[in-house]
Design an enzyme around this catalytic site. Structure first.
Site, PDB file in Angstrom:
ATOM      1  N   HIS A  31       0.814  -1.217   0.000  1.00  0.00           N
ATOM      2  CA  HIS A  31       0.000   0.000   0.000  1.00  0.00           C
ATOM      3  C   HIS A  31       0.848   1.268   0.000  1.00  0.00           C
ATOM      4  O   HIS A  31       2.008   1.265   0.397  1.00  0.00           O
ATOM      5  CB  HIS A  31      -1.011  -0.003   1.143  1.00  0.00           C
ATOM      6  CG  HIS A  31      -0.429  -0.077   2.523  1.00  0.00           C
ATOM      7  ND1 HIS A  31      -0.007   1.029   3.219  1.00  0.00           N
ATOM      8  CD2 HIS A  31      -0.227  -1.136   3.355  1.00  0.00           C
ATOM      9  CE1 HIS A  31       0.419   0.662   4.409  1.00  0.00           C
ATOM     10  NE2 HIS A  31       0.300  -0.647   4.528  1.00  0.00           N
ATOM     11  N   ASP A  66      -0.115   4.342   1.455  1.00  0.00           N
ATOM     12  CA  ASP A  66      -0.302   5.283   2.554  1.00  0.00           C
ATOM     13  C   ASP A  66       0.465   4.877   3.802  1.00  0.00           C
ATOM     14  O   ASP A  66       0.868   3.723   3.972  1.00  0.00           O
ATOM     15  CB  ASP A  66      -1.786   5.444   2.885  1.00  0.00           C
ATOM     16  CG  ASP A  66      -2.464   4.137   3.284  1.00  0.00           C
ATOM     17  OD1 ASP A  66      -2.099   3.080   2.719  1.00  0.00           O
ATOM     18  OD2 ASP A  66      -3.351   4.162   4.168  1.00  0.00           O
ATOM     19  N   GLU A 103      -4.949   1.723   3.015  1.00  0.00           N
ATOM     20  CA  GLU A 103      -4.932   0.524   3.847  1.00  0.00           C
ATOM     21  C   GLU A 103      -5.015   0.857   5.331  1.00  0.00           C
ATOM     22  O   GLU A 103      -5.647   0.146   6.109  1.00  0.00           O
ATOM     23  CB  GLU A 103      -3.664  -0.289   3.554  1.00  0.00           C
ATOM     24  CG  GLU A 103      -3.634  -1.670   4.184  1.00  0.00           C
ATOM     25  CD  GLU A 103      -3.091  -1.708   5.613  1.00  0.00           C
ATOM     26  OE1 GLU A 103      -3.241  -2.744   6.271  1.00  0.00           O
ATOM     27  OE2 GLU A 103      -2.524  -0.679   6.037  1.00  0.00           O
ATOM     28  N   GLU A 104      -4.371   1.949   5.721  1.00  0.00           N
ATOM     29  CA  GLU A 104      -4.289   2.278   7.148  1.00  0.00           C
ATOM     30  C   GLU A 104      -5.614   2.748   7.747  1.00  0.00           C
ATOM     31  O   GLU A 104      -5.726   2.851   8.968  1.00  0.00           O
ATOM     32  CB  GLU A 104      -3.214   3.352   7.377  1.00  0.00           C
ATOM     33  CG  GLU A 104      -1.802   2.929   6.977  1.00  0.00           C
ATOM     34  CD  GLU A 104      -1.220   1.835   7.858  1.00  0.00           C
ATOM     35  OE1 GLU A 104      -1.925   1.375   8.780  1.00  0.00           O
ATOM     36  OE2 GLU A 104      -0.068   1.435   7.635  1.00  0.00           O
ATOM     37  N   HIS A 146       4.487   1.554  13.045  1.00  0.00           N
ATOM     38  CA  HIS A 146       3.511   2.542  13.530  1.00  0.00           C
ATOM     39  C   HIS A 146       4.057   3.319  14.731  1.00  0.00           C
ATOM     40  O   HIS A 146       3.307   4.098  15.336  1.00  0.00           O
ATOM     41  CB  HIS A 146       2.177   1.909  13.904  1.00  0.00           C
ATOM     42  CG  HIS A 146       1.352   1.504  12.722  1.00  0.00           C
ATOM     43  ND1 HIS A 146       0.002   1.251  12.802  1.00  0.00           N
ATOM     44  CD2 HIS A 146       1.679   1.296  11.426  1.00  0.00           C
ATOM     45  CE1 HIS A 146      -0.460   0.893  11.620  1.00  0.00           C
ATOM     46  NE2 HIS A 146       0.550   0.916  10.763  1.00  0.00           N
TER      47      HIS A 146
END
Length: 491
Positions: free
Chosen positions: A126, A128, A195-196, A464
């Protein structure tokens, strides 16, 4: 005296039978239907410029494709920048593959195969990244969006999740296209834009491909890694995600008359809600030795041997002990049951006002053998006749189906992963989070979740988190892995 002797002899006989059964089962125990990929003739990774690839990852990390919870806060121009950068940086790939940009900015690339009878493959990463938590920027060793190359790594938000994979895929495809590779099997690269925050882009891409009649041999997305210090064996293991848990958020609402806090009734909306939340969390789903989590433990225990293998091979006797040990850590326990996590509470807008409505949000990650209906039923049973209402915040994502560990797709992934780690144990894995890969299940025989990065358990915390970085060693392994996998499975 004779009775005592008979009892003693009987007891010894039972012990002997149990011991014999344990010994036989331990000696013959082995995980079933987990192929090792040794029958795959693996293609070599083509040459490429690693220094240039590292510089490209640095450049990609500087493009701020940050997904916010409110899409209105996204700077959509950053996605346009990324698309233009990909086209300029990987010209051979863009000559070999057609590119479709969906209205939501999700990307679909297609490299047509020469044999239309062969099912294509789908690879994913992804675009993002998650935001950097406000106020933590000063805790980073290097600025989070500078893409700093230092200490044999590229530092920045998204270097691991998931621009490392995205750039790694393009580096592999560019190297293959540059040397004249012509696939027999079609290749799709799908790169979701969000996706996030839910993965609507991947879902739209899957719907488009389904409408075009695409049915892939396998899909590969993010979701797991190679751990250097894997629990049970305390050594390296290639953990390949074969399924992911479902996702659902339950809203619990307690309605009440409200009023002034100086004259509270015996039971307020807040206390009713609190009792309901406690009742739900104090009625957890049971630990169960089944599914991908159990398959992982069986694979690791077989390699470990000794008493560990004995316990796993004889769960009829040692299941309570295994469950206690696996349940001791939240990270390991999550693979063996549906988890319950209250996350948000809302009541009165003012400290001296009794709310007319108090709400709690409870997030569930649903094990493969449960469904959202089980979650709702369990919550209602836990609160009994308490005056609360239940609703889903949005329609739940049910658990994914479990992909094969003996199919051709599995063998391709395992063979490509083991090339850089021949001594690592291969084990299936349950992804407890969510990935874009789940959207490809309707159009793919199998969906696997794996990135060939070498991590320790401690290092996984940076995903993250603060000081996210991709080591150059792991990045090189990623490019080589993707090139080998594509060339082998599609060549």
């Amino acid at each position: 005296m004779g009775k005592r002797r008979n009892v003693l002899c009987g007891g010894l006989a039972v012990v002997a039978v149990v011991a014999g059964t344990v010994a036989v089962r331990t000696a013959s125990f082995a995980p079933t239907d987990i192929a090792d990929g040794t029958d795959i003739r693996l293609a070599a990774a083509p040459p490429y410029d690693l220094s240039a690839a590292v510089a490209n990852l640095s450049a990609a990390a500087q493009i701020r494709t940050i997904s916010h919870q409110d899409p209105a806060d996204d700077e959509v121009v950053e996605w346009d920048r990324l698309h233009a950068w990909l086209a300029a940086t990987y010209p051979d790939t863009h000559r070999a593959m057609t590119r479709t940009i969906l209205p939501n900015r999700t990307l679909i690339y297609h490299w047509q195969g020469s044999d239309a009878s062969l099912a294509p493959i789908i690879v994913m990463a992804h675009q993002d990244v998650v935001p950097v938590t406000e106020g933590t920027e000063r805790d980073w060793k290097y600025p989070p969006f500078a893409g700093t190359i230092a200490e044999q790594a590229v530092w920045g938000r998204g270097t691991v999740d998931d621009k490392g994979s995205l750039v790694g895929l393009f580096e592999a495809l560019e190297a293959l296209a540059g040397q004249g590779f012509q696939p027999k099997r079609g290749i799709y690269l799908v790169s979701g834009h969000d996706e996030e925050v839910g993965g609507s882009g991947a879902a739209a891409a899957a719907a488009k491909l389904k409408a075009e009649g695409v049915r892939a041999l396998f899909t590969l997305d993010e979701g797991s890694v190679e751990l250097r210090d894997t629990p049970v064996i305390n050594g390296p293991a290639i953990l390949i995600g074969v399924a992911e848990k479902g996702y659902a958020t339950l809203k619990v609402t307690a309605n009440a008359p409200g009023g002034h806090s100086s004259m509270p009734p015996a039971e307020t909306g807040v206390t009713t809600l609190a009792r309901a939340v406690l009742a739900i969390t104090e009625s957890p789903f049971p630990m169960e030795m089944r599914g991908p989590g159990a398959a992982m433990v069986e694979s690791l225990a077989t390699h470990k041997g000794g008493t560990t293998k004995m316990a796993v091979a004889n769960q009829w006797l040692f299941a309570p002990l295994l469950k206690r040990q696996l349940g001791a850590s939240p990270s390991s326990a999550a693979a063996f049951h549906t988890t319950i996590a209250p996350t948000m509470l809302e009541g009165s807008p003012k400290e001296n006002v009794l709310p007319q409505s108090a709400t709690a949000l409870i997030n569930y990650r649903i094990a493969p053998w449960n469904r959202s209906a089980d979650v709702m039923a369990a919550a209602k049973a836990a609160v009994g006749d308490a005056p609360v209402e239940f609703s889903w915040v949005k329609p739940p994502n049910e658990p994914s189906r479990v992909s094969s560990t003996s199919s051709q797709g599995w063998k391709y992934v395992v063979a490509a992963a083991r090339a850089d780690a021949p001594d690592a144990v291969v084990a299936p894995f349950l992804v407890v989070g969510a990935t874009d890969g789940r959207s490809m299940a309707p159009i793919s025989e199998d969906v696997y979740r794996f990135m060939p990065m070498h991590f320790s358990l401690k290092e996984t915390a940076m995903i993250h988190g603060t000081n996210e970085h991709m080591t150059i060693d792991s990045f090189k392994r990623m490019i080589d892995f993707y090139a080998r996998l594509i060339a082998t499975s599609a060549g």
